[in-house]
Design a protein around this motif. Structure first.
Motif, PDB file in Angstrom:
ATOM      1  N   ALA A 113     -17.280 -64.420 -21.015  1.00  0.00           N
ATOM      2  CA  ALA A 113     -18.195 -65.005 -22.005  1.00  0.00           C
ATOM      3  C   ALA A 113     -18.005 -66.506 -22.187  1.00  0.00           C
ATOM      4  CB  ALA A 113     -18.008 -64.274 -23.340  1.00  0.00           C
ATOM      5  N   VAL A 114     -17.990 -67.256 -21.086  1.00  0.00           N
ATOM      6  CA  VAL A 114     -17.691 -68.687 -21.197  1.00  0.00           C
ATOM      7  C   VAL A 114     -18.785 -69.446 -21.965  1.00  0.00           C
ATOM      8  CG1 VAL A 114     -16.295 -68.724 -19.104  1.00  0.00           C
ATOM      9  CG2 VAL A 114     -18.722 -69.248 -18.947  1.00  0.00           C
ATOM     10  N   GLU A 115     -19.978 -68.863 -22.069  1.00  0.00           N
ATOM     11  CA  GLU A 115     -21.042 -69.509 -22.842  1.00  0.00           C
ATOM     12  C   GLU A 115     -21.280 -68.826 -24.184  1.00  0.00           C
ATOM     13  OE1 GLU A 115     -24.669 -70.119 -20.720  1.00  0.00           O
ATOM     14  OE2 GLU A 115     -23.700 -71.056 -18.995  1.00  0.00           O
ATOM     15  N   ALA A 116     -20.319 -68.060 -24.656  1.00  0.00           N
ATOM     16  CA  ALA A 116     -20.483 -67.353 -25.930  1.00  0.00           C
ATOM     17  C   ALA A 116     -20.724 -68.321 -27.075  1.00  0.00           C
ATOM     18  CB  ALA A 116     -19.263 -66.484 -26.207  1.00  0.00           C
ATOM     19  N   TYR A 117     -20.141 -69.520 -26.986  1.00  0.00           N
ATOM     20  CA  TYR A 117     -20.289 -70.508 -28.064  1.00  0.00           C
ATOM     21  C   TYR A 117     -21.749 -70.881 -28.305  1.00  0.00           C
ATOM     22  CZ  TYR A 117     -20.779 -73.930 -24.265  1.00  0.00           C
ATOM     23  OH  TYR A 117     -21.207 -74.618 -23.147  1.00  0.00           O
ATOM     24  N   LYS A 118     -22.608 -70.672 -27.311  1.00  0.00           N
ATOM     25  CA  LYS A 118     -24.023 -71.009 -27.462  1.00  0.00           C
ATOM     26  C   LYS A 118     -24.786 -69.985 -28.302  1.00  0.00           C
ATOM     27  CE  LYS A 118     -24.318 -73.326 -22.933  1.00  0.00           C
ATOM     28  NZ  LYS A 118     -25.080 -73.412 -21.658  1.00  0.00           N
ATOM     29  N   ILE A 119     -24.237 -68.773 -28.413  1.00  0.00           N
ATOM     30  CA  ILE A 119     -24.960 -67.708 -29.113  1.00  0.00           C
ATOM     31  C   ILE A 119     -24.061 -67.018 -30.141  1.00  0.00           C
ATOM     32  CG2 ILE A 119     -26.672 -67.229 -27.304  1.00  0.00           C
ATOM     33  CD1 ILE A 119     -24.807 -64.864 -26.449  1.00  0.00           C
ATOM     34  N   LEU A 150     -13.506 -70.560 -28.291  1.00  0.00           N
ATOM     35  CA  LEU A 150     -12.939 -69.678 -29.316  1.00  0.00           C
ATOM     36  C   LEU A 150     -13.113 -70.246 -30.716  1.00  0.00           C
ATOM     37  CD1 LEU A 150      -9.575 -68.167 -27.979  1.00  0.00           C
ATOM     38  CD2 LEU A 150     -11.356 -66.947 -29.204  1.00  0.00           C
ATOM     39  N   ALA A 151     -12.821 -71.532 -30.860  1.00  0.00           N
ATOM     40  CA  ALA A 151     -12.898 -72.148 -32.183  1.00  0.00           C
ATOM     41  C   ALA A 151     -14.328 -72.140 -32.716  1.00  0.00           C
ATOM     42  CB  ALA A 151     -12.358 -73.578 -32.120  1.00  0.00           C
ATOM     43  N   LEU A 152     -15.303 -72.399 -31.847  1.00  0.00           N
ATOM     44  CA  LEU A 152     -16.700 -72.391 -32.277  1.00  0.00           C
ATOM     45  C   LEU A 152     -17.149 -70.984 -32.675  1.00  0.00           C
ATOM     46  CD1 LEU A 152     -18.206 -74.873 -29.674  1.00  0.00           C
ATOM     47  CD2 LEU A 152     -18.152 -75.197 -32.159  1.00  0.00           C
ATOM     48  N   LEU A 153     -16.688 -69.977 -31.963  1.00  0.00           N
ATOM     49  CA  LEU A 153     -17.011 -68.605 -32.328  1.00  0.00           C
ATOM     50  C   LEU A 153     -16.414 -68.261 -33.692  1.00  0.00           C
ATOM     51  CD1 LEU A 153     -16.396 -66.910 -28.858  1.00  0.00           C
ATOM     52  CD2 LEU A 153     -18.596 -67.025 -30.062  1.00  0.00           C
ATOM     53  N   GLN A 154     -15.178 -68.698 -33.916  1.00  0.00           N
ATOM     54  CA  GLN A 154     -14.529 -68.449 -35.210  1.00  0.00           C
ATOM     55  C   GLN A 154     -15.299 -69.153 -36.330  1.00  0.00           C
ATOM     56  OE1 GLN A 154     -11.774 -66.578 -35.568  1.00  0.00           O
ATOM     57  NE2 GLN A 154     -10.841 -67.142 -37.529  1.00  0.00           N
ATOM     58  N   LYS A 155     -15.706 -70.385 -36.082  1.00  0.00           N
ATOM     59  CA  LYS A 155     -16.466 -71.140 -37.083  1.00  0.00           C
ATOM     60  C   LYS A 155     -17.777 -70.448 -37.414  1.00  0.00           C
ATOM     61  CE  LYS A 155     -18.505 -75.712 -37.918  1.00  0.00           C
ATOM     62  NZ  LYS A 155     -18.790 -77.049 -37.321  1.00  0.00           N
ATOM     63  N   GLU A 156     -18.400 -69.817 -36.430  1.00  0.00           N
ATOM     64  CA  GLU A 156     -19.673 -69.134 -36.624  1.00  0.00           C
ATOM     65  C   GLU A 156     -19.495 -67.795 -37.333  1.00  0.00           C
ATOM     66  OE1 GLU A 156     -23.564 -69.132 -36.752  1.00  0.00           O
ATOM     67  OE2 GLU A 156     -22.599 -70.691 -35.543  1.00  0.00           O
ATOM     68  N   GLY A 157     -18.255 -67.324 -37.425  1.00  0.00           N
ATOM     69  CA  GLY A 157     -18.005 -66.041 -38.066  1.00  0.00           C
ATOM     70  C   GLY A 157     -18.119 -64.856 -37.129  1.00  0.00           C
ATOM     71  N   ALA A 158     -18.149 -65.119 -35.826  1.00  0.00           N
ATOM     72  CA  ALA A 158     -18.227 -64.043 -34.841  1.00  0.00           C
ATOM     73  C   ALA A 158     -16.831 -63.497 -34.555  1.00  0.00           C
ATOM     74  CB  ALA A 158     -18.869 -64.549 -33.551  1.00  0.00           C
ATOM     75  N   CYS A 159     -16.770 -62.299 -34.015  1.00  0.00           N
ATOM     76  CA  CYS A 159     -15.500 -61.679 -33.627  1.00  0.00           C
ATOM     77  C   CYS A 159     -15.058 -62.275 -32.295  1.00  0.00           C
ATOM     78  CB  CYS A 159     -15.680 -60.168 -33.522  1.00  0.00           C
ATOM     79  SG  CYS A 159     -14.318 -59.307 -32.720  1.00  0.00           S
ATOM     80  N   ALA A 160     -13.928 -62.962 -32.288  1.00  0.00           N
ATOM     81  CA  ALA A 160     -13.467 -63.661 -31.091  1.00  0.00           C
ATOM     82  C   ALA A 160     -12.034 -63.272 -30.776  1.00  0.00           C
ATOM     83  CB  ALA A 160     -13.559 -65.167 -31.296  1.00  0.00           C
ATOM     84  N   HIS A 192     -18.588 -57.355 -18.786  1.00  0.00           N
ATOM     85  CA  HIS A 192     -18.297 -58.607 -18.071  1.00  0.00           C
ATOM     86  C   HIS A 192     -19.587 -59.429 -18.022  1.00  0.00           C
ATOM     87  CE1 HIS A 192     -17.025 -60.720 -14.149  1.00  0.00           C
ATOM     88  NE2 HIS A 192     -18.346 -60.838 -14.137  1.00  0.00           N
ATOM     89  N   CYS A 193     -19.581 -60.626 -18.614  1.00  0.00           N
ATOM     90  CA  CYS A 193     -20.795 -61.459 -18.630  1.00  0.00           C
ATOM     91  C   CYS A 193     -20.409 -62.892 -18.982  1.00  0.00           C
ATOM     92  CB  CYS A 193     -21.798 -60.916 -19.654  1.00  0.00           C
ATOM     93  SG  CYS A 193     -23.523 -61.104 -19.186  1.00  0.00           S
ATOM     94  N   TYR A 194     -21.007 -63.848 -18.305  1.00  0.00           N
ATOM     95  CA  TYR A 194     -20.654 -65.254 -18.494  1.00  0.00           C
ATOM     96  C   TYR A 194     -21.711 -66.049 -19.262  1.00  0.00           C
ATOM     97  CZ  TYR A 194     -16.860 -64.821 -15.046  1.00  0.00           C
ATOM     98  OH  TYR A 194     -15.708 -64.471 -14.390  1.00  0.00           O
ATOM     99  N   ARG A 195     -22.956 -65.909 -18.857  1.00  0.00           N
ATOM    100  CA  ARG A 195     -24.003 -66.796 -19.369  1.00  0.00           C
ATOM    101  C   ARG A 195     -24.596 -66.294 -20.676  1.00  0.00           C
ATOM    102  NH1 ARG A 195     -27.794 -68.088 -14.225  1.00  0.00           N
ATOM    103  NH2 ARG A 195     -29.251 -67.097 -15.664  1.00  0.00           N
ATOM    104  N   ALA A 196     -24.950 -67.247 -21.543  1.00  0.00           N
ATOM    105  CA  ALA A 196     -25.507 -66.907 -22.849  1.00  0.00           C
ATOM    106  C   ALA A 196     -26.835 -66.162 -22.718  1.00  0.00           C
ATOM    107  CB  ALA A 196     -25.697 -68.180 -23.671  1.00  0.00           C
ATOM    108  N   ASP A 197     -27.693 -66.605 -21.794  1.00  0.00           N
ATOM    109  CA  ASP A 197     -29.000 -65.962 -21.662  1.00  0.00           C
ATOM    110  C   ASP A 197     -28.865 -64.514 -21.206  1.00  0.00           C
ATOM    111  OD1 ASP A 197     -28.086 -67.302 -19.210  1.00  0.00           O
ATOM    112  OD2 ASP A 197     -29.935 -66.589 -18.293  1.00  0.00           O
ATOM    113  N   GLU A 198     -27.902 -64.257 -20.324  1.00  0.00           N
ATOM    114  CA  GLU A 198     -27.708 -62.877 -19.865  1.00  0.00           C
ATOM    115  C   GLU A 198     -27.146 -61.995 -20.969  1.00  0.00           C
ATOM    116  OE1 GLU A 198     -26.811 -62.037 -15.556  1.00  0.00           O
ATOM    117  OE2 GLU A 198     -25.780 -63.948 -15.810  1.00  0.00           O
TER     118      GLU A 198
END
Length: 477
Positions: free
Chosen positions: A315-321, A353-363, A288-294
């Motif tokens: 992971a609401v800030e996952a799109y940042k990383i 979600l869309a940004l994670l998919q574009k980056e090639g990450a597992c979303a 469970h984690c929300y912020r990109a830095d954490e």
């Protein structure tokens, strides 16, 4: 007199020598009291790793062919005027021109869709069941920041009406039940097949590994800071995490040595058993984690102690990383548009979600909610629409991976479910229209090839024992 003493002394010495000779008979020069070293039991054989095994048995099904449908295979494929054949609990074939074997049930699905069953990787059904009353609230052991010794399965109430509603309204055939997020180490999760059973073990997905629920950020520091104890800050969170992992590394070393070389076994510690399982790669971390830095800090901590984070949840800030998640082979389980309900969730966006998919990450999508689990298909539709408005072109069939295959990968069960491929479990949903429409809902749901829900047959509607006999509830649905 002196002569008699001398003869007595000689006799005593001779007797002592004789006794010494008896103690070592030439065949064994060790004292008889010495014990042999206990043999090595073998790696991971020192204690039971599955003391509460699954007793799941699939309900009986019949060979079934569903044809003239649009098929999303769960792996990004789409077949128009397609067909799906399954028998003996497994997918047999997917294509356009399939023949039904003798005696098979044939369903004409003209104008309808077929997909793999939805997998919710983040649920609390059974641990936080309906009705939501204190007597049934069993998801958070909020008594210590480290409760890796608790197992979510030991709180699961199989009669939770939410299970049946997730199946019939949401097409959910598999789900992971997690402890809550009050603690840094919340305990073990368990994967269930969404079927009626009298016991938790009767629902337990056979062969699915355990997860470890961890949490970072506001929840642990609020819960324990409010009790005037550590942790009360984010740095306190990480400090307690690191101290606990350091103990786990030592614990693992002791047990590995015993299992490899034998001797006396170390003392058991049920919490450390779980963490040893993580360090061994046997148990997956669901964090469970929300912020990109954490999330970045947690991934570095994982490298420090030699474990891997399988997925960050919320992971609401996952799109940042997205690039870091991809590099670390770590998934993100997110909502479509839940954000802003506390400071760490403030910077959420619909395009996550869309940004994670574009980056090639597992979303993937997840619910964390007894109502949201009934419409995860609609949540994906919202996330897809947000991405398209931002210029990110993702097909409907590719987006279905967020609902089935990617969660299956993150749970380690993608070889058995998550897509409509021959040999996999026949976890199948027939939708009465486009499944990404708010006007569509499941018409039929099969789990391991067994028809467990049919919207046109009142007898094929799962009802919790808890609801039976209650006016307006189970027996009149």
């Amino acid at each position: 007199m002196a002569g008699r003493v001398s003869r007595g002394l000689v006799a005593a010495v001779a007797g002592a020598v004789a006794l010494s000779a008896c103690a070592t008979d030439g065949k064994d020069d060790k004292p008889k009291s010495a014990s042999a070293k206990a043999p090595a039991p073998g790696r991971n054989q020192g204690y039971a790793h599955d003391p509460f095994p699954s007793t799941y048995h699939a309900y009986p099904g019949v060979p079934t062919l569903v044809r003239n449908v649009t098929v999303y295979d769960g792996e990004g494929g789409r077949i128009e005027r397609g067909a799906v054949l399954f028998a003996d609990g497994k997918v047999v074939a997917v294509g356009q021109t399939l023949e039904a074997p003798a005696g098979a049930t044939v369903i004409d699905g003209t104008g309808k869709w077929v997909t793999p069953g939805i997998i919710d990787i983040h649920s609390h059904l059974g641990d936080y069941p309906s009705p939501q009353v204190e007597a049934l609230s069993d998801g958070n052991e909020a008594t210590d920041p480290v409760t890796a010794d608790v197992w979510a399965e030991h709180s699961i109430w199989p009669q939770d009406p939410g299970f049946g509603r997730a199946l019939t309204n949401g097409g959910v055939t598999t789900l992971q039940i997690l402890p809550g997020s009050a603690n840094l180490f919340g305990g073990r999760s368990v994967v269930l097949k969404n079927v009626y059973a009298r016991t938790m073990q009767g629902m337990k997905f056979p062969g699915a590994g355990y997860g470890l629920k961890m949490a970072c950020g506001e929840n642990p520091k609020r819960v324990y800071g409010g009790k005037n104890r550590k942790p009360s800050t984010r740095m306190g969170n990480v400090a307690v995490d690191r101290a606990t992992w350091a103990k786990a590394v030592t614990y693992k070393r002791k047990w590995d040595k015993y299992e490899d070389t034998g001797g006396d076994p170390p003392d058991r510690d049920i919490a450390m058993d779980t963490l040893r399982g993580v360090l061994s790669g046997e148990i997956r971390v669901q964090n469970h984690c929300y912020r990109a830095d954490e999330m970045a800090v947690v991934m570095d901590m994982a490298k420090e102690f030699g474990y891997k984070v399988t997925a960050f949840h919320h992971a609401v800030e996952a799109y940042k990383i997205g690039d870091l998640l991809k590099q670390n082979d770590t998934c993100a389980a997110v909502w479509a548009d839940w954000y802003g309900f506390k400071m760490e969730s403030y910077d959420g966006i619909g395009e996550n979600l869309a940004l994670l998919q574009k980056e090639g990450a597992c979303a993937m999508i997840h619910s964390d909610d007894e109502n949201g689990i009934q419409r995860l298909n609609q949540e994906v539709a919202k996330a897809l629409a947000s991405g398209r408005r931002a210029g990110i072109a993702i097909s409907d069939e590719a987006a279905w991976e967020w609902l089935s295959l990617n969660p299956a990968k993150a749970l380690g069960i993608a070889d058995r479910t998550g897509s409509l491929k021959p040999g996999k479990m026949a976890d199948v949903v027939l939708w009465n229209g486009n499944p990404l429409s708010v006007y569509s809902r499941p018409e039929k749901v099969w789990v391991d090839g067994a028809l467990l829900y049919d919207a046109n047959d009142p007898k094929r509607r799962p009802v919790s024992d808890f609801e039976l006999g209650q006016p307006g509830e189970g027996d009149v649905k």
